[in-house]
Design a protein around this motif. Sequence first.
Motif, short mmCIF file in Angstrom:
data_model
loop_
_atom_site.label_atom_id
_atom_site.label_comp_id
_atom_site.label_asym_id
_atom_site.label_seq_id
_atom_site.Cartn_x
_atom_site.Cartn_y
_atom_site.Cartn_z
N GLY A 1 51.83 26.98 36.83
CA GLY A 1 52.74 28.02 37.30
C GLY A 1 53.54 28.66 36.19
N ALA A 2 54.42 29.58 36.59
CA ALA A 2 55.35 30.25 35.68
C ALA A 2 54.65 30.98 34.54
CB ALA A 2 56.37 29.26 35.13
N GLY A 3 53.44 31.48 34.81
CA GLY A 3 52.72 32.23 33.79
C GLY A 3 52.28 31.39 32.61
N GLU A 4 52.11 30.09 32.80
CA GLU A 4 51.70 29.21 31.71
C GLU A 4 50.36 29.65 31.10
OE1 GLU A 4 50.51 24.51 30.94
OE2 GLU A 4 51.63 25.06 32.74
N LEU A 5 49.49 30.22 31.93
CA LEU A 5 48.17 30.64 31.45
C LEU A 5 48.15 32.10 30.99
CD1 LEU A 5 45.89 28.91 34.11
CD2 LEU A 5 46.59 28.06 31.87
N GLY A 6 49.30 32.77 31.04
CA GLY A 6 49.35 34.17 30.64
C GLY A 6 49.85 35.07 31.75
N SER A 7 49.80 36.36 31.52
CA SER A 7 50.24 37.34 32.52
C SER A 7 49.28 37.37 33.69
CB SER A 7 50.33 38.73 31.89
OG SER A 7 49.02 39.21 31.60
N ASP A 8 49.70 38.04 34.77
CA ASP A 8 48.81 38.18 35.93
C ASP A 8 47.53 38.92 35.54
OD1 ASP A 8 49.99 37.13 38.54
OD2 ASP A 8 51.70 38.14 37.65
N SER A 9 47.65 39.95 34.73
CA SER A 9 46.46 40.69 34.30
C SER A 9 45.53 39.80 33.50
CB SER A 9 46.87 41.92 33.47
OG SER A 9 47.64 42.81 34.24
N ALA A 10 46.11 38.95 32.64
CA ALA A 10 45.29 38.04 31.84
C ALA A 10 44.61 37.01 32.73
CB ALA A 10 46.16 37.34 30.79
N MET A 11 45.34 36.47 33.71
CA MET A 11 44.73 35.47 34.60
C MET A 11 43.64 36.08 35.46
SD MET A 11 47.79 32.84 35.76
CE MET A 11 49.10 34.04 36.05
N LEU A 12 43.82 37.32 35.89
CA LEU A 12 42.78 37.98 36.67
C LEU A 12 41.51 38.16 35.83
CD1 LEU A 12 41.74 39.36 39.20
CD2 LEU A 12 42.90 41.46 38.48
N THR A 13 41.68 38.53 34.59
CA THR A 13 40.53 38.65 33.69
C THR A 13 39.85 37.30 33.50
OG1 THR A 13 41.52 40.52 32.51
CG2 THR A 13 39.81 39.29 31.35
N MET A 14 40.63 36.25 33.32
CA MET A 14 40.07 34.90 33.20
C MET A 14 39.30 34.52 34.46
SD MET A 14 43.39 33.04 31.50
CE MET A 14 42.74 31.38 31.69
N LEU A 15 39.86 34.85 35.62
CA LEU A 15 39.20 34.54 36.89
C LEU A 15 37.84 35.24 36.97
CD1 LEU A 15 39.97 33.26 39.86
CD2 LEU A 15 39.99 35.67 40.47
N GLN A 16 37.79 36.49 36.59
CA GLN A 16 36.54 37.25 36.65
C GLN A 16 35.48 36.66 35.73
OE1 GLN A 16 38.83 41.15 36.15
NE2 GLN A 16 37.08 41.82 37.35
N LYS A 17 35.91 36.06 34.63
CA LYS A 17 34.97 35.46 33.67
C LYS A 17 34.67 34.00 34.00
CE LYS A 17 36.47 38.34 29.77
NZ LYS A 17 37.08 38.33 28.42
N ASN A 18 35.25 33.49 35.08
CA ASN A 18 35.12 32.08 35.47
C ASN A 18 35.72 31.15 34.41
OD1 ASN A 18 34.58 30.05 37.25
ND2 ASN A 18 32.37 30.00 36.91
N GLU A 19 36.71 31.65 33.70
CA GLU A 19 37.48 30.81 32.78
C GLU A 19 38.68 30.21 33.50
OE1 GLU A 19 38.47 33.52 29.68
OE2 GLU A 19 36.41 33.62 28.89
N LEU A 20 38.97 30.72 34.69
CA LEU A 20 39.98 30.19 35.60
C LEU A 20 39.36 30.23 37.00
CD1 LEU A 20 42.94 29.34 36.27
CD2 LEU A 20 43.47 31.79 36.51
N GLU A 21 39.37 29.09 37.68
CA GLU A 21 38.63 29.01 38.94
C GLU A 21 39.41 29.56 40.13
OE1 GLU A 21 37.15 25.95 36.10
OE2 GLU A 21 39.15 26.37 36.93
N ILE A 22 40.72 29.32 40.19
CA ILE A 22 41.53 29.73 41.34
C ILE A 22 42.79 30.41 40.83
CG2 ILE A 22 42.55 28.97 43.53
CD1 ILE A 22 40.96 26.38 43.30
N TYR A 23 43.26 31.40 41.58
CA TYR A 23 44.40 32.19 41.12
C TYR A 23 45.17 32.70 42.33
CZ TYR A 23 46.66 36.53 39.44
OH TYR A 23 47.54 37.55 39.17
#
Length: 339
Positions: A76-98
């Motif tokens: 939480g609290a943006g530990e993995l980056g901004s929302d835009s960054a996490m969405l990009t990670m999700l699309q690349k399957n570098e983050l599974e759930i968001y």
Amino acid sequence: MRQSSLSRRSFIAGTGAAITVGATIGADAATAAKAEFHYRLGLSQPLDSPNFIRLQEMAGKVREESNGRMLIEVKGAGELGSDSAMLTMLQKNELEIYLGGNVFGPLVPTMEMPGLPFTFKSSTDVFSALDGELGKYMRGAMLAKGIYTFRRWFDNGFHHLTTRTKPIRTVDDLVGMKIRTPVQTMTVDFFETLGAKPMKFTLNQLYEVLENKTADGQTDPLGLILLMKLYEVQTYLSLTNHWWSGFTLVANAEAWKALPPDLQAIVEKHAEKAALAQRKDLDKLNSSALGALKAKGMIVNQADVSGFKKPLGAFYARWKETYGAKAWNLLEARVGKLV
């Protein structure tokens, strides 16, 4: 799949709202190594927010019911980056759930529709639409982009305006004011229509851009204003109730398909329970936040929003064309004619 160990954490909600802290999630290296699936779940909201607490609780229930076969590490609290960054990670399957808020619009425009200004009257009305045919249509559009969307949305509530320099009493007070908005184009168009100067920043940048006076004001529900401590950098709170926003729990479609049906069912069940519990938490938080913000020194006024609504005919017509006739018809079936 990730095999890193989870650290044990405990968070206490400090807002004064009646929120119960969910079970903490921890696993030593041996326990994590036995998990068949080890996914991460990212979100930008604070660690004492109902969103984080309920998702942490969800992850603990999934781990328990799956007998350790699935671990979900909540960040939480943006530990993995901004929302835009996490969405990009999700699309690349570098983050599974968001868990995302007003960030999906550039990818799937119809995801913005629940937030159209002065459209819904209550969160109950919004959820009736999202749990029904409109929500089904939106989930299909997301899946076409490789994102699986859980049915039940999380609540954020109806937005109001906070400002540093002056209160917003009528629409004229917005003219020329620099307002931080989410990254979606529809919100920018709304404020431009009213004569303001919208500035797009993700949630993790919100406090900073207000503190350094890059923006003069912003739009958010009462509970988030309190949780983000915006009373430290904003003087006025103008009650406008101008649009609703919420949070959508999503997964990378490939990561979701990789789960066996029994694990999918377990995650679905506890994701739904988390969302429904969070909605109740948010209602309590938003109900208590106004008094808390006044106690923190914010100067509160009720804005006259009649002038906000006058120029919206052309605004709605533009966005009807963007969202398409089918989606717009599903929306108007719930809220009545907008155009």
